[in-house]
Scaffold this motif. Structure first.
Motif, PDB file in Angstrom:
ATOM      1  N   ARG A 195       0.828  -1.210   0.000  1.00  0.00           N
ATOM      2  CA  ARG A 195       0.000   0.000   0.000  1.00  0.00           C
ATOM      3  C   ARG A 195       0.869   1.270   0.000  1.00  0.00           C
ATOM      4  NH1 ARG A 195      -0.600   1.610   5.288  1.00  0.00           N
ATOM      5  NH2 ARG A 195       0.564   0.269   6.701  1.00  0.00           N
ATOM      6  N   LEU A 196       2.069   1.181   0.633  1.00  0.00           N
ATOM      7  CA  LEU A 196       2.960   2.340   0.601  1.00  0.00           C
ATOM      8  C   LEU A 196       3.527   2.548  -0.794  1.00  0.00           C
ATOM      9  CD1 LEU A 196       5.002   1.988   3.912  1.00  0.00           C
ATOM     10  CD2 LEU A 196       2.991   3.380   3.450  1.00  0.00           C
ATOM     11  N   GLU A 240       2.237   1.581  -3.603  1.00  0.00           N
ATOM     12  CA  GLU A 240       1.173   2.058  -4.490  1.00  0.00           C
ATOM     13  C   GLU A 240       0.856   3.518  -4.214  1.00  0.00           C
ATOM     14  OE1 GLU A 240      -2.179  -0.579  -4.286  1.00  0.00           O
ATOM     15  OE2 GLU A 240      -1.301  -1.838  -5.865  1.00  0.00           O
ATOM     16  N   GLY A 241       0.907   3.902  -2.914  1.00  0.00           N
ATOM     17  CA  GLY A 241       0.660   5.297  -2.572  1.00  0.00           C
ATOM     18  C   GLY A 241       1.647   6.223  -3.270  1.00  0.00           C
ATOM     19  N   ALA A 242       2.904   5.818  -3.297  1.00  0.00           N
ATOM     20  CA  ALA A 242       3.928   6.644  -3.951  1.00  0.00           C
ATOM     21  C   ALA A 242       3.703   6.676  -5.464  1.00  0.00           C
ATOM     22  CB  ALA A 242       5.318   6.102  -3.631  1.00  0.00           C
ATOM     23  N   LEU A 243       3.434   5.510  -6.051  1.00  0.00           N
ATOM     24  CA  LEU A 243       3.239   5.470  -7.504  1.00  0.00           C
ATOM     25  C   LEU A 243       2.016   6.280  -7.916  1.00  0.00           C
ATOM     26  CD1 LEU A 243       4.056   1.726  -8.190  1.00  0.00           C
ATOM     27  CD2 LEU A 243       5.412   3.707  -8.871  1.00  0.00           C
ATOM     28  N   ALA A 244       0.955   6.224  -7.084  1.00  0.00           N
ATOM     29  CA  ALA A 244      -0.275   6.950  -7.429  1.00  0.00           C
ATOM     30  C   ALA A 244      -0.070   8.458  -7.370  1.00  0.00           C
ATOM     31  CB  ALA A 244      -1.408   6.535  -6.485  1.00  0.00           C
ATOM     32  N   LEU A 245       0.991   8.903  -6.672  1.00  0.00           N
ATOM     33  CA  LEU A 245       1.302  10.332  -6.646  1.00  0.00           C
ATOM     34  C   LEU A 245       2.043  10.763  -7.906  1.00  0.00           C
ATOM     35  CD1 LEU A 245       2.621  11.146  -3.070  1.00  0.00           C
ATOM     36  CD2 LEU A 245       0.577  12.016  -4.157  1.00  0.00           C
ATOM     37  N   GLY A 246       2.381   9.806  -8.743  1.00  0.00           N
ATOM     38  CA  GLY A 246       3.153  10.136  -9.932  1.00  0.00           C
ATOM     39  C   GLY A 246       4.641   9.971  -9.719  1.00  0.00           C
ATOM     40  N   ALA A 247       5.021   9.061  -8.813  1.00  0.00           N
ATOM     41  CA  ALA A 247       6.439   8.792  -8.600  1.00  0.00           C
ATOM     42  C   ALA A 247       6.935   7.827  -9.678  1.00  0.00           C
ATOM     43  CB  ALA A 247       6.668   8.177  -7.221  1.00  0.00           C
ATOM     44  N   THR A 248       8.162   8.035 -10.136  1.00  0.00           N
ATOM     45  CA  THR A 248       8.789   7.037 -11.002  1.00  0.00           C
ATOM     46  C   THR A 248       9.215   5.870 -10.119  1.00  0.00           C
ATOM     47  OG1 THR A 248      10.957   7.998 -10.660  1.00  0.00           O
ATOM     48  CG2 THR A 248       9.687   8.831 -12.522  1.00  0.00           C
ATOM     49  N   GLU A 257      11.815   6.942  -7.675  1.00  0.00           N
ATOM     50  CA  GLU A 257      11.271   7.814  -6.637  1.00  0.00           C
ATOM     51  C   GLU A 257      10.431   7.026  -5.638  1.00  0.00           C
ATOM     52  OE1 GLU A 257      10.942  12.050  -9.001  1.00  0.00           O
ATOM     53  OE2 GLU A 257       9.417  10.553  -9.314  1.00  0.00           O
ATOM     54  N   LEU A 265      11.137   6.884  -1.731  1.00  0.00           N
ATOM     55  CA  LEU A 265      10.110   7.320  -0.781  1.00  0.00           C
ATOM     56  C   LEU A 265       9.687   6.222   0.179  1.00  0.00           C
ATOM     57  CD1 LEU A 265       7.521   9.444  -2.819  1.00  0.00           C
ATOM     58  CD2 LEU A 265       8.901  10.196  -0.898  1.00  0.00           C
ATOM     59  N   THR A 266       9.671   4.978  -0.284  1.00  0.00           N
ATOM     60  CA  THR A 266       9.092   3.930   0.559  1.00  0.00           C
ATOM     61  C   THR A 266      10.067   2.795   0.875  1.00  0.00           C
ATOM     62  OG1 THR A 266       8.212   2.702  -1.342  1.00  0.00           O
ATOM     63  CG2 THR A 266       6.811   4.386  -0.397  1.00  0.00           C
ATOM     64  N   MET A 321      -2.933   2.090 -12.585  1.00  0.00           N
ATOM     65  CA  MET A 321      -2.385   1.341 -11.449  1.00  0.00           C
ATOM     66  C   MET A 321      -2.644  -0.153 -11.649  1.00  0.00           C
ATOM     67  SD  MET A 321      -0.990   3.407  -9.235  1.00  0.00           S
ATOM     68  CE  MET A 321      -0.969   2.663  -7.606  1.00  0.00           C
ATOM     69  N   VAL A 374       3.495   7.566 -15.462  1.00  0.00           N
ATOM     70  CA  VAL A 374       3.841   8.484 -14.371  1.00  0.00           C
ATOM     71  C   VAL A 374       3.084   9.804 -14.529  1.00  0.00           C
ATOM     72  CG1 VAL A 374       5.719   9.845 -13.380  1.00  0.00           C
ATOM     73  CG2 VAL A 374       6.082   7.439 -13.920  1.00  0.00           C
ATOM     74  N   ARG A 386      -0.684   9.328 -13.760  1.00  0.00           N
ATOM     75  CA  ARG A 386      -0.996   9.275 -12.322  1.00  0.00           C
ATOM     76  C   ARG A 386      -0.860  10.636 -11.664  1.00  0.00           C
ATOM     77  NH1 ARG A 386       2.812   4.314 -12.284  1.00  0.00           N
ATOM     78  NH2 ARG A 386       1.478   2.824 -13.360  1.00  0.00           N
ATOM     79  N   ARG A 387      -0.048  11.483 -12.260  1.00  0.00           N
ATOM     80  CA  ARG A 387       0.095  12.848 -11.768  1.00  0.00           C
ATOM     81  C   ARG A 387      -1.208  13.619 -11.985  1.00  0.00           C
ATOM     82  NH1 ARG A 387       4.251  16.297 -10.254  1.00  0.00           N
ATOM     83  NH2 ARG A 387       4.985  14.420  -9.239  1.00  0.00           N
ATOM     84  N   PHE A 394      -6.597   5.431  -1.223  1.00  0.00           N
ATOM     85  CA  PHE A 394      -6.760   3.981  -1.086  1.00  0.00           C
ATOM     86  C   PHE A 394      -7.691   3.606   0.052  1.00  0.00           C
ATOM     87  CE2 PHE A 394      -2.954   4.799  -3.379  1.00  0.00           C
ATOM     88  CZ  PHE A 394      -2.872   3.782  -4.309  1.00  0.00           C
ATOM     89  N   ASN A 427      -2.640   5.342   3.913  1.00  0.00           N
ATOM     90  CA  ASN A 427      -1.250   4.906   3.743  1.00  0.00           C
ATOM     91  C   ASN A 427      -0.262   6.069   3.720  1.00  0.00           C
ATOM     92  OD1 ASN A 427      -2.097   5.919   1.316  1.00  0.00           O
ATOM     93  ND2 ASN A 427      -1.311   4.256   0.071  1.00  0.00           N
ATOM     94  N   PHE A 445       3.156   8.022   4.403  1.00  0.00           N
ATOM     95  CA  PHE A 445       4.519   7.488   4.480  1.00  0.00           C
ATOM     96  C   PHE A 445       4.972   7.520   5.930  1.00  0.00           C
ATOM     97  CE2 PHE A 445       4.530   9.390   0.076  1.00  0.00           C
ATOM     98  CZ  PHE A 445       4.299   8.171  -0.542  1.00  0.00           C
ATOM     99  N   MET A 447       7.679   9.892   7.480  1.00  0.00           N
ATOM    100  CA  MET A 447       7.616  11.328   7.176  1.00  0.00           C
ATOM    101  C   MET A 447       6.679  12.074   8.110  1.00  0.00           C
ATOM    102  SD  MET A 447       7.445  11.629   3.103  1.00  0.00           S
ATOM    103  CE  MET A 447       8.491  10.655   2.043  1.00  0.00           C
ATOM    104  N   LEU A 484       8.447  15.425  -6.288  1.00  0.00           N
ATOM    105  CA  LEU A 484       8.815  14.376  -7.239  1.00  0.00           C
ATOM    106  C   LEU A 484       9.225  14.971  -8.580  1.00  0.00           C
ATOM    107  CD1 LEU A 484       5.979  11.813  -6.517  1.00  0.00           C
ATOM    108  CD2 LEU A 484       8.360  11.666  -5.823  1.00  0.00           C
ATOM    109  N   ARG A 488      -2.555  14.818   0.472  1.00  0.00           N
ATOM    110  CA  ARG A 488      -1.365  14.450  -0.287  1.00  0.00           C
ATOM    111  C   ARG A 488      -1.708  14.299  -1.763  1.00  0.00           C
ATOM    112  NH1 ARG A 488       1.297   8.829   1.399  1.00  0.00           N
ATOM    113  NH2 ARG A 488      -0.493   8.033   0.241  1.00  0.00           N
TER     114      ARG A 488
END
Lengths: 315, 268
Positions: free
Chosen positions: A199-200, A202-210, A213, A217-218, B62, B90, B93-94, B100, B104, B106, B109, B121, B171
């Motif tokens: 879930r972490l 996916e959370g990063a990827l859903a933000l548009g992380a490569t 990244e 991040l995770t 996703m 990428v 998704r931006r 979710f 979740n 981080f 942080m 990012l 976020r």
């Protein structure tokens, strides 16, 4: 939370009824016996080291090998041990983490699995083979690089030179050690990287992380203490490694930060292996005293690793 | 900085045409045709395993993170195909953010860094003062600012479940997407926190197009403008979109009998 549950379960088992058949009693006896034997062995080794080192510790300087006091004898060896292990860690940790990330997050599954087997196989190669490889292949092959380092980075104390013509240098020894400890660091970090909660990620990827990244991040924050503790485990192994160092390193006993020359401090373990057969009397006690120092250093490193691991378990 | 958190913004629509979703050779969702209207809340309902979550995850690519999973068909964000050969997942998704089922944040942080994570990012450089303003705006937008403004440097994990979920919404909105996808965002929360999320969804639609998967019929009827009903004919069969209409019509007078059976609680 899960660890509390495990503790609860274990305390139930511990405090459980002692009755039961002969099988239970035999099992209990064997398990207790095994635990006692291990502790007794550890205590026995420590006792042996202290008792046999004692004559050297109390002896006067002129009776010891080299005619100096014990500290002057052991210090260069300790210095060499720490230098070799530290550089090995500096080389091995980034490489291992990169390999672990490649296996856990980048390689397709059909490549990742065989690759992690291959890495584990590295751990199965006897250290004498690594030593032979170091002196016969890596050493000669590194001569050009060592010269380049002397010419271009000679202003750094590490690459002061003169560069060795045989490659039997501290840098090459550290590289061999790095390959030797790479499997353990890779295995430990990889298994933790793979447990990074989905879930972490996916959370990063859903933000548009490569992908990188997302890892930054995770995965890396999640695996941070695993990287630290795995490095300590690797450090512990590098400190005690004997054969590879004894074969490869060209020794003069000098205390120097120069990593590319042919006059290097030896390490405690290699020195014991090389000198023990020809020693007698107090010289043997002096060697054992150096062994006591190595024992203490590895103990401290391993305990530090344990502390970090335990702290991670509690989170 | 007391500007209204939600000034109306024209968001984008999503149009799926003949969309088939696969896990390897298994066809999970078949032939979806739907237009998701901008600045509206569209609820996806249906029994477990009917493909609504799979469909939701296909809308910001996703879905394809599962090894072997892929989509066949067309999904337009306004008029840009997010599955075009040159489309970058990428970047997709931006533009199409996601919240979710379980919160979740981080874990390593702080609250502030969680909200700012998406902004940092892709090597974007943002001035600290601008970043501060965006973080505050996103937290206000998620109705969380007053609760956390004095402890922005504290870990996000220290918040309650409902607060964590609103942190995740902040976020997701901080990067200013066009669409917000929500996969059962309140299913792990208590009733009070659930209401807070539902109120928030109603406000968020001023700025975003929202698609929400929910198992909760009351939630769908309370919080959504349109509802899409997904169903499955049997185990191993692909899920499909039965009908999509205004929420009012789906819950009072649906076109298909199976929809009526589902929303009224009679199954099969």
């Amino acid at each position: 939370m899960s660890s509390t549950n495990v503790d609860d379960l274990q305390s139930v088992v511990r405090g459980g009824p002692a009755r039961g058949g002969a099988g239970d009693r035999v099992f209990r006896g064997l398990a207790t016996g095994a635990g006692v034997v291990i502790l007794a062995t550890l205590a026995g080794v420590a006792l042996f080291l202290i008792v046999r080192a004692w004559p050297a510790i109390t002896a006067s300087a002129e009776d010891l090998p080299g005619g100096e006091n014990l500290l002057a004898y052991i210090w260069p060896l300790t210095f060499g041990t720490i230098i070799a292990a530290t550089i090995a860690i500096v080389i091995a940790v980034p490489l291992s983490v990169a390999v672990a990330l490649f296996i856990s997050h980048i390689a397709p599954r059909r490549i990742a699995q065989p690759m992690s087997y291959l890495i584990d196989l590295l751990a199965a190669i006897p250290s004498v083979i690594y030593g032979l490889w170091g002196i016969a292949v890596l050493g000669p092959a590194s001569v050009g690089l060592l010269r380049w380092l002397e010419d271009n980075l000679g202003w750094l104390p590490f690459f002061e030179g003169p560069a060795s013509a045989t490659g039997r240098t501290m840098l090459v020894v550290a590289a061999v050690l790095a390959v030797m400890i790479l499997p353990i660091i890779t295995a430990v970090t990889r298994s933790v990287f793979e447990q990074t909660p989905r879930r972490l990620q996916e959370g990063a990827l859903a933000l548009g992380a490569t992908r990188w990244e997302m890892i930054r991040l995770t995965v890396l924050p999640f695996g941070k203490s695993a990287i630290i503790s795995a490095s300590m485990l690797g450090l512990g192994r590098a400190l005690g490694e004997t054969m590879a160092v004894a074969i490869v390193l060209s020794v003069s006993g000098a205390i120097t930060f120069d990593l590319i020359g042919s006059g290097n401090p030896s390490t405690i373990a290699a020195n014991i292996a090389l000198d023990f057969p020809e020693s007698s009397g107090l010289a043997v006690n002096a060697l054992i005293a150096s062994g006591l120092v190595l024992f203490a250093v590895t103990l401290v490193v391993n305990m530090a690793a344990r502390t970090v691991i335990n702290r991670q378990m509690r989170i | 900085m007391t500007a209204p958190a939600h000034t109306p913004v024209q968001a984008k629509s999503i149009t799926a045409t003949d969309l088939d979703l696969y896990y390897g050779s298994f066809l999970a969702v078949k032939g979806v045709n739907i237009t998701i209207e901008p600045n509206k809340v569209t609820a996806l309902i249906g029994s477990s395993g009917c493909g609504k979550s799979t469909f939701l995850r296909s809308l910001n690519r996703m879905h394809e993170l599962v090894p072997g999973a892929y989509a066949d068909g067309e999904v337009l964000l306004d008029d840009v195909d997010i599955y075009a050969a040159d489309a970058d997942p990428v970047q997709v998704r931006r533009q199409i953010g996601m919240v979710f089922q379980a919160p979740n944040p981080f874990p390593t942080m702080s609250i502030y860094d969680n909200v700012a994570a998406g902004l940092k990012l892709n090597s974007r450089k943002i001035k600290k003062s601008d970043l501060d303003a965006i973080v505050e705006r996103a937290l206000r937008g998620a109705n969380l600012w007053d609760e956390v403004k004095d402890r922005l440097g504290k870990p996000g994990m220290g918040l309650s479940g409902g607060q964590q979920q609103r942190l995740c919404i902040a976020r997701a909105t901080a990067v200013e997407p066009d669409v917000l996808l929500m996969d059962e965002p309140a299913s792990a929360l208590d009733p009070i926190s659930t209401l807070a999320i539902e109120d928030l969804i109603t406000e968020l639609k001023k700025e975003y197009t929202i698609v929400i998967v929910t198992h909760n019929m009351q939630q769908a009827s309370r919080a959504s403008d349109n509802t899409a009903f997904f169903n499955i004919e049997g185990t191993g069969k692909p899920g499909r979109l039965v009908e999509v209409d205004t929420t009012e019509k789906i819950f009072s007078n649906p076109t298909h009998k199976e929809t009526e059976d589902y929303v009224s609680g009679r199954f099969g």
